[in-house]
Scaffold this motif. Structure first.
Motif, PDB file in Angstrom:
ATOM      1  N   ASP A 162       0.812  -1.249   0.083  1.00 28.75           N
ATOM      2  CA  ASP A 162       0.031  -0.192  -0.077  1.00 28.75           C
ATOM      3  C   ASP A 162       0.857   1.170  -0.051  1.00 28.75           C
ATOM      4  O   ASP A 162       0.713   2.351  -0.911  1.00 28.75           O
ATOM      5  CB  ASP A 162      -0.964  -0.099   1.031  1.00 28.75           C
ATOM      6  CG  ASP A 162      -1.832   1.256   1.439  1.00 28.75           C
ATOM      7  OD1 ASP A 162      -2.795   1.235   0.500  1.00 28.75           O
ATOM      8  OD2 ASP A 162      -1.261   2.361   1.710  1.00 28.75           O
ATOM      9  N   TYR A 163       1.784   1.335   0.869  1.00 29.59           N
ATOM     10  CA  TYR A 163       2.558   2.611   0.971  1.00 29.59           C
ATOM     11  C   TYR A 163       3.296   2.853  -0.450  1.00 29.59           C
ATOM     12  O   TYR A 163       3.498   4.095  -0.695  1.00 29.59           O
ATOM     13  CB  TYR A 163       3.362   2.814   2.325  1.00 29.59           C
ATOM     14  CG  TYR A 163       4.810   2.293   2.287  1.00 29.59           C
ATOM     15  CD1 TYR A 163       5.777   2.546   1.419  1.00 29.59           C
ATOM     16  CD2 TYR A 163       5.123   1.083   3.436  1.00 29.59           C
ATOM     17  CE1 TYR A 163       7.163   1.823   1.477  1.00 29.59           C
ATOM     18  CE2 TYR A 163       6.272   0.702   3.594  1.00 29.59           C
ATOM     19  CZ  TYR A 163       7.138   0.997   2.891  1.00 29.59           C
ATOM     20  OH  TYR A 163       8.470   0.443   2.880  1.00 29.59           O
ATOM     21  N   LEU A 164       3.834   2.017  -1.036  1.00 33.91           N
ATOM     22  CA  LEU A 164       4.561   2.298  -2.279  1.00 33.91           C
ATOM     23  C   LEU A 164       3.664   2.669  -3.517  1.00 33.91           C
ATOM     24  O   LEU A 164       3.869   3.649  -3.928  1.00 33.91           O
ATOM     25  CB  LEU A 164       5.160   0.968  -2.734  1.00 33.91           C
ATOM     26  CG  LEU A 164       6.573   0.554  -2.067  1.00 33.91           C
ATOM     27  CD1 LEU A 164       7.298  -0.741  -2.575  1.00 33.91           C
ATOM     28  CD2 LEU A 164       7.722   1.504  -2.381  1.00 33.91           C
ATOM     29  N   SER A 165       2.505   2.210  -3.359  1.00 32.74           N
ATOM     30  CA  SER A 165       1.626   2.572  -4.375  1.00 32.74           C
ATOM     31  C   SER A 165       1.033   3.881  -4.091  1.00 32.74           C
ATOM     32  O   SER A 165       0.841   4.900  -5.029  1.00 32.74           O
ATOM     33  CB  SER A 165       0.293   1.571  -4.471  1.00 32.74           C
ATOM     34  OG  SER A 165       0.574   0.356  -4.748  1.00 32.74           O
ATOM     35  N   ARG A 166       0.710   4.175  -2.825  1.00 32.13           N
ATOM     36  CA  ARG A 166       0.012   5.134  -2.317  1.00 32.13           C
ATOM     37  C   ARG A 166       1.008   6.533  -2.399  1.00 32.13           C
ATOM     38  O   ARG A 166       0.794   7.753  -2.953  1.00 32.13           O
ATOM     39  CB  ARG A 166      -0.527   5.358  -0.745  1.00 32.13           C
ATOM     40  CG  ARG A 166      -1.121   6.217  -0.290  1.00 32.13           C
ATOM     41  CD  ARG A 166      -2.070   5.900   0.933  1.00 32.13           C
ATOM     42  NE  ARG A 166      -2.828   4.853   0.718  1.00 32.13           N
ATOM     43  CZ  ARG A 166      -3.990   4.656   0.245  1.00 32.13           C
ATOM     44  NH1 ARG A 166      -4.354   5.811  -0.008  1.00 32.13           N
ATOM     45  NH2 ARG A 166      -4.592   3.443   0.106  1.00 32.13           N
ATOM     46  N   ASP A 167       2.422   6.177  -1.809  1.00 34.60           N
ATOM     47  CA  ASP A 167       3.424   7.387  -1.799  1.00 34.60           C
ATOM     48  C   ASP A 167       3.547   7.783  -3.151  1.00 34.60           C
ATOM     49  O   ASP A 167       4.127   8.830  -3.668  1.00 34.60           O
ATOM     50  CB  ASP A 167       4.561   6.788  -0.899  1.00 34.60           C
ATOM     51  CG  ASP A 167       4.154   6.509   0.303  1.00 34.60           C
ATOM     52  OD1 ASP A 167       3.223   7.014   0.750  1.00 34.60           O
ATOM     53  OD2 ASP A 167       5.133   6.438   1.181  1.00 34.60           O
ATOM     54  N   SER A 168       3.882   6.853  -4.027  1.00 36.46           N
ATOM     55  CA  SER A 168       3.935   7.109  -5.603  1.00 36.46           C
ATOM     56  C   SER A 168       2.941   7.938  -6.218  1.00 36.46           C
ATOM     57  O   SER A 168       3.094   9.125  -6.645  1.00 36.46           O
ATOM     58  CB  SER A 168       4.450   5.779  -6.465  1.00 36.46           C
ATOM     59  OG  SER A 168       4.310   6.002  -7.733  1.00 36.46           O
ATOM     60  N   PHE A 169       1.769   7.409  -5.872  1.00 34.15           N
ATOM     61  CA  PHE A 169       0.470   8.234  -6.488  1.00 34.15           C
ATOM     62  C   PHE A 169       0.555   9.640  -5.806  1.00 34.15           C
ATOM     63  O   PHE A 169       0.380  10.792  -6.678  1.00 34.15           O
ATOM     64  CB  PHE A 169      -0.878   7.643  -5.987  1.00 34.15           C
ATOM     65  CG  PHE A 169      -2.032   8.239  -6.335  1.00 34.15           C
ATOM     66  CD1 PHE A 169      -2.657   8.266  -7.823  1.00 34.15           C
ATOM     67  CD2 PHE A 169      -2.767   9.181  -5.357  1.00 34.15           C
ATOM     68  CE1 PHE A 169      -3.888   8.663  -7.799  1.00 34.15           C
ATOM     69  CE2 PHE A 169      -3.761   9.815  -5.860  1.00 34.15           C
ATOM     70  CZ  PHE A 169      -4.527   9.660  -6.979  1.00 34.15           C
ATOM     71  N   TYR A 170       0.743   9.960  -4.509  1.00 34.65           N
ATOM     72  CA  TYR A 170       0.494  11.311  -4.057  1.00 34.65           C
ATOM     73  C   TYR A 170       1.913  12.093  -4.289  1.00 34.65           C
ATOM     74  O   TYR A 170       1.642  13.396  -4.481  1.00 34.65           O
ATOM     75  CB  TYR A 170       0.356  11.238  -2.505  1.00 34.65           C
ATOM     76  CG  TYR A 170      -0.971  11.121  -2.208  1.00 34.65           C
ATOM     77  CD1 TYR A 170      -2.053  12.057  -2.268  1.00 34.65           C
ATOM     78  CD2 TYR A 170      -1.879   9.978  -1.998  1.00 34.65           C
ATOM     79  CE1 TYR A 170      -3.446  11.920  -2.071  1.00 34.65           C
ATOM     80  CE2 TYR A 170      -3.063   9.351  -1.591  1.00 34.65           C
ATOM     81  CZ  TYR A 170      -4.006  10.637  -1.788  1.00 34.65           C
ATOM     82  OH  TYR A 170      -5.211  10.188  -1.435  1.00 34.65           O
ATOM     83  N   SER A 171       3.159  11.597  -4.330  1.00 35.30           N
ATOM     84  CA  SER A 171       4.142  12.505  -4.502  1.00 35.30           C
ATOM     85  C   SER A 171       4.362  12.586  -6.200  1.00 35.30           C
ATOM     86  O   SER A 171       5.108  13.544  -6.463  1.00 35.30           O
ATOM     87  CB  SER A 171       5.540  11.563  -4.150  1.00 35.30           C
ATOM     88  OG  SER A 171       5.655  10.465  -5.064  1.00 35.30           O
ATOM     89  N   GLY A 172       3.701  11.762  -7.085  1.00 37.57           N
ATOM     90  CA  GLY A 172       3.813  11.916  -8.288  1.00 37.57           C
ATOM     91  C   GLY A 172       4.935  11.326  -9.025  1.00 37.57           C
ATOM     92  O   GLY A 172       5.432  11.442 -10.115  1.00 37.57           O
ATOM     93  N   VAL A 173       5.890  10.626  -8.276  1.00 33.80           N
ATOM     94  CA  VAL A 173       6.936   9.700  -8.650  1.00 33.80           C
ATOM     95  C   VAL A 173       6.539   8.308  -9.147  1.00 33.80           C
ATOM     96  O   VAL A 173       6.294   7.431  -8.401  1.00 33.80           O
ATOM     97  CB  VAL A 173       7.822   9.444  -7.496  1.00 33.80           C
ATOM     98  CG1 VAL A 173       9.328   8.935  -7.875  1.00 33.80           C
ATOM     99  CG2 VAL A 173       8.320  10.977  -6.881  1.00 33.80           C
ATOM    100  N   SER A 174       6.408   8.368 -10.592  1.00 33.62           N
ATOM    101  CA  SER A 174       5.848   7.092 -11.086  1.00 33.62           C
ATOM    102  C   SER A 174       6.906   5.851 -11.086  1.00 33.62           C
ATOM    103  O   SER A 174       6.212   4.646 -11.182  1.00 33.62           O
ATOM    104  CB  SER A 174       5.807   7.507 -12.572  1.00 33.62           C
ATOM    105  OG  SER A 174       7.048   7.778 -13.353  1.00 33.62           O
TER     106      SER A 174
END
Length: 405
Positions: A162-174
């Protein structure tokens, strides 16, 4: 009564269990709405302002999906197992203090959030007549179905998915985007241990590589690191002054931790400590920093001004002439700031930061081969999870205040 929550990352999250809803509605869990998942990363990635609350709900959702897959494959997941495991992952971050990892060990010295979580879970369990007995066994790796604990805490747990998917989504780091759906589909159980079917190996490799990139590009980004260290030093200075008897304006809960050093035994034995801790969130720290900008102590006032105006420490990693640069920056701080020699360490200091993307020995990710054997993913032929990825990377940093030109 079932509840559905709309999540930007996973879509609709369903919570049909009354026990899960009881925890979601608990004031100590609701507190996570006011704690940022990525601490001060928003100083670099402005969109990274999501919360521990949303992450915990997302992890609970993924736990449900993982258990559904295992149940369909005939691994005997009972309704009680599912409820207990979802409760365990829902509560896994409840012990986080303000700004998550950024201030870990600052308010409770030497006590990690996992230990705080255990104490809080025990307290909530007492309040609800043993409702969390099963979840506590899973959380503490005492449940007979060991793989349930591995889904909560391991190198391939639903927390990380979850945190990889979520942090990528909100930070914009694809680069952090992972195929968590496929990984969940490929989960299996061998010898009471969690494993991944052979055909899921490439998705797991991408997950490990994505985690490696996210750590060095986002979580340990040098500016994020500088912002975290600034926050730590603000609390360190405030506590130093408070312990000397200086009265600093702060909320009652924050004042308590500034004026007291708490041991793990006291945390476990004194209910008042947890009661006060669970009143703390990011707003206590933000309000204090805004107020302390006008503090009589010039060191604290300057540090708070730097934080509020994003005049952060400069950070240099692995500099070839570190000693020379350190002496230069120390001379600048000594000349420009005018603090005492004992206070210079708040403005120029050194340290190390490290990350181990994959531990090839401890809590390994096992691949269930078609021939029935189990293999560590790091030992697979032509695996991307090589010695470099599995090796712990440590970088030295020099952190310093720099006057604006």
């Amino acid at each position: 009564m079932s509840k559905i929550i709309n999540d930007p990352v996973h879509g609709f999250l369903s919570f049909p269990e009354k026990e899960v809803l009881t925890i979601v509605n608990h004031p100590w869990f609701q507190r996570l709405r006011n704690i940022m998942q990525m601490g001060v990363a928003h100083f670099v990635y402005p969109g990274a302002v999501h919360t521990r609350f949303l992450h915990s709900l997302g992890a609970c959702h993924l736990m449900g999906k993982a258990l559904e897959e295992l149940q369909e494959k005939g691994f005997g997941i009972t309704t009680q197992d599912s409820t207990d495991a979802r409760l365990a992952i829902l509560l896994h971050d409840i012990g986080h203090g303000p700004f998550s990892h950024a201030l870990e060990h600052s308010l409770l010295e030497g006590i990690g959030h996992e230990q705080v979580s255990s104490v809080i879970i025990d307290r909530i369990n007492q309040q609800h007549n043993g409702m969390l007995d099963g979840a506590m066994k899973i959380f503490g790796s005492q449940h007979p179905k060991r793989f349930l604990h591995q889904l909560v805490s391991s190198q391939l747990d639903v927390d990380r998915l979850d945190y990889l998917s979520r942090d990528s989504f909100y930070s914009g780091v694809s680069e952090g985007v992972i195929g968590y759906d496929r990984i969940l589909k490929m989960l299996t159980i061998r010898n009471n241990e969690l494993a991944v079917e052979e055909k899921g190996i490439y998705s797991v490799e991408k997950f490990i590589i994505a985690r490696h990139i996210m750590y060095w590009q986002v979580y340990l980004h040098k500016t994020v690191l500088g912002a975290e260290l600034l926050l730590v030093n603000i609390l360190r200075r405030a506590k130093e002054l408070s312990m000397r008897g200086v009265q600093l304006p702060a909320t009652p809960a924050l004042s308590y931790f500034l004026n007291n050093t708490i041991s793990l035994e006291q945390l476990k034995q004194d209910p008042g400590v947890i009661d006060r801790f669970c009143r703390l969130d990011d707003s206590d720290i933000v309000t204090a920093i805004k107020t302390w900008m006008d503090a009589e102590d010039p060191v604290l006032a300057r540090l708070c001004y730097m934080h509020r105006n994003r005049s952060l420490y400069k950070v240099v990693l692995d500099h070839e002439r570190e000693d020379e640069l350190y002496d230069q920056k120390l001379a600048v701080a000594r000349r420009e700031i005018g603090c005492t020699e004992e206070e210079l360490h708040y403005f120029v200091f050194r340290g190390t930061t490290s990350n181990s993307t994959y531990n090839a020995v401890d809590s390994r990710i096992m691949i269930a081969m078609k021939d029935g054997s189990l293999r560590n993913i790091a030992e697979m032929k032509d695996s991307l999870v090589n010695e470099h990825i599995a090796h712990k990377v440590t970088k030295r940093y020099l952190c310093f205040w720099q006057p604006k030109s």
